[in-house]
Design an enzyme around this catalytic site. Structure first.
Site, mmCIF file in Angstrom:
data_model
loop_
_atom_site.group_PDB
_atom_site.id
_atom_site.type_symbol
_atom_site.label_atom_id
_atom_site.label_comp_id
_atom_site.label_asym_id
_atom_site.label_seq_id
_atom_site.Cartn_x
_atom_site.Cartn_y
_atom_site.Cartn_z
ATOM 1 N N HIS A 192 4.054 85.446 -13.574
ATOM 2 C CA HIS A 192 2.868 84.768 -14.088
ATOM 3 C C HIS A 192 1.963 84.272 -12.967
ATOM 4 O O HIS A 192 0.740 84.402 -13.046
ATOM 5 C CB HIS A 192 3.257 83.618 -15.022
ATOM 6 C CG HIS A 192 4.095 84.071 -16.188
ATOM 7 N ND1 HIS A 192 4.812 83.216 -16.969
ATOM 8 C CD2 HIS A 192 4.336 85.318 -16.685
ATOM 9 C CE1 HIS A 192 5.459 83.899 -17.910
ATOM 10 N NE2 HIS A 192 5.186 85.180 -17.744
ATOM 11 N N HIS A 252 0.217 88.471 -23.736
ATOM 12 C CA HIS A 252 1.209 88.059 -22.739
ATOM 13 C C HIS A 252 1.839 89.268 -22.052
ATOM 14 O O HIS A 252 2.108 89.238 -20.850
ATOM 15 C CB HIS A 252 2.290 87.147 -23.326
ATOM 16 C CG HIS A 252 3.146 86.605 -22.228
ATOM 17 N ND1 HIS A 252 2.761 85.532 -21.452
ATOM 18 C CD2 HIS A 252 4.291 87.074 -21.681
ATOM 19 C CE1 HIS A 252 3.652 85.350 -20.501
ATOM 20 N NE2 HIS A 252 4.595 86.268 -20.609
ATOM 21 N N ASP A 282 1.998 89.935 -18.037
ATOM 22 C CA ASP A 282 3.169 90.368 -17.262
ATOM 23 C C ASP A 282 2.887 91.674 -16.519
ATOM 24 O O ASP A 282 3.301 91.851 -15.371
ATOM 25 C CB ASP A 282 4.374 90.578 -18.187
ATOM 26 C CG ASP A 282 5.008 89.273 -18.643
ATOM 27 O OD1 ASP A 282 4.838 88.241 -17.966
ATOM 28 O OD2 ASP A 282 5.691 89.289 -19.688
ATOM 29 N N HIS A 306 9.048 94.113 -18.104
ATOM 30 C CA HIS A 306 9.226 94.099 -16.646
ATOM 31 C C HIS A 306 9.905 95.360 -16.129
ATOM 32 O O HIS A 306 9.563 95.874 -15.076
ATOM 33 C CB HIS A 306 10.020 92.871 -16.229
ATOM 34 C CG HIS A 306 9.340 91.598 -16.603
ATOM 35 N ND1 HIS A 306 8.067 91.288 -16.190
ATOM 36 C CD2 HIS A 306 9.742 90.571 -17.379
ATOM 37 C CE1 HIS A 306 7.718 90.122 -16.689
ATOM 38 N NE2 HIS A 306 8.715 89.659 -17.418
HETATM 39 ZN ZN LIG Z 1 5.862 86.724 -19.021
#
Ligand SMILES: [Zn+2]
Length: 321
Positions: free
Chosen positions: A87, A244, A248, A271
């Site tokens: 973040h 969001h 990321d 991720h």
């Molecule tokens: Zn995140």
């Protein structure tokens, strides 16, 4: 349709003054203090654990990534590591910050409210300085793909830092959401920075039992029950989840070590896919090259400037994303 007059910066940038940011880590639940300080041209973004005397500085670079299962972790897990970097790195990348020294007195970057808003506010307070060194960009030359189960990432040549993020959750309060955009400070501030980490109640309970997500709660996570949002205040955007995921992706892709001129398409990613994408790019020497904007042709430069209007959008995984 909002029009962004953003053009790509020619020069490197750092903060005008140091800033201090305090909070708890989402996984360990421990308090931590970050001191983010200006750094010289070509320094890059570097973390330093101040609670581990003599530990090596850790570059925000894909070669330093040790884990991406719950969050993005840099450094040596047995020694000095820094987790949940995505973040703050998203805020740095979106605001065009190239050079920073980030001192941290614990293993985890504070989660704050689960979004990047606190980092943006802190950086804005410090102010920004353009530096006397050209910014280097990574220019994607041909498509590169990465696949994991039913997720994929695809990076294609483009003249901006462009993204097209799609999620699809079999949950009635989420469903399929898509966000295509060109990254600019203005777009990030308005549409992405305040989108929070999200998760499902059943997974939060499971993670807590495994001594993870110890610091997570309604003040830093958008939590979904079986069919609705459990946070009293509801969602900040009706598609907060994809925003969001976009946040990321911006943070994770910045681990390339320089801004990427390319379009990153992510389908049901996270991720793991983001990091695999960066690795796949660097695994193919013919897929990219270094460039400064002064090396692009005049035609390409005007293309990069004119191509600034975001295709307007509008439209948990088991991990805390
Ligand atoms: Zn995140």
């Amino acid at each position: 349709m909002p029009h962004s007059s953003h053009s790509l910066p020619l020069f490197q940038k750092t903060l005008a003054a140091p800033v201090t940011i305090c909070g708890i880590g989402v996984h360990g639940g421990q308090p931590a203090t970050l001191v983010v300080s200006p750094a010289d041209p070509h320094h890059g973004i570097v973390f330093q654990r101040t609670d581990l005397p003599g530990s090596k500085a850790i570059r925000a670079h894909w070669s330093q990534v040790s884990d991406t299962s719950l969050c993005t972790i840099l450094g040596d897990r047995a020694g000095a590591c820094v987790s949940t970097v995505e973040h703050i790195l998203a805020a740095c990348s979106a605001l065009g910050l190239d050079n920073l020294h980030i001192a941290l007195d614990g293993p985890e970057v504070p989660i704050l409210d689960g979004s990047a808003q606190g980092f943006v506010k802190a950086f804005d307070k410090a102010g920004y300085v353009s530096q006397a060194a050209r910014r280097r960009y990574i220019r994607v030359l041909k498509p590169v793909v990465t696949e994991q189960n039913d997720s994929y990432g695809l990076l294609k040549p483009a003249m901006q830092q462009s993204f097209d993020v799609t999620i699809d959750f079999a949950h009635q309060a989420i469903g399929r959401q898509n966000l295509p955009f060109h990254l600019s400070p203005a777009f990030f501030r308005r549409h992405i920075a305040s989108a929070r980490t999200f998760g499902f109640m059943k997974d939060v309970e499971r993670l807590r039992a495994a001594h993870l997500a110890q610091g997570s709660g309604f003040d830093n996570t958008l939590v979904f029950g079986d069919d609705c949002v459990l946070n009293e205040e509801g969602q900040r955007y009706r598609d907060e989840c994809v925003r969001h995921k976009a946040l990321d992706a911006v943070g994770d892709l910045s681990l390339a070590g320089a801004p990427i001129l390319g379009l990153y398409e992510s389908y049901k990613g996270g991720h793991g896919v983001n990091f695999a994408m960066v690795r796949a790019l660097f695994a193919d020497k013919e897929a990219w090259e270094w460039t400064t904007l002064s090396e692009l042709s005049e035609a390409e430069k005007s293309d990069a400037r004119g191509f600034s209007d975001p295709k307007q959008v509008m439209a948990f995984s088991p991990e805390l994303s």
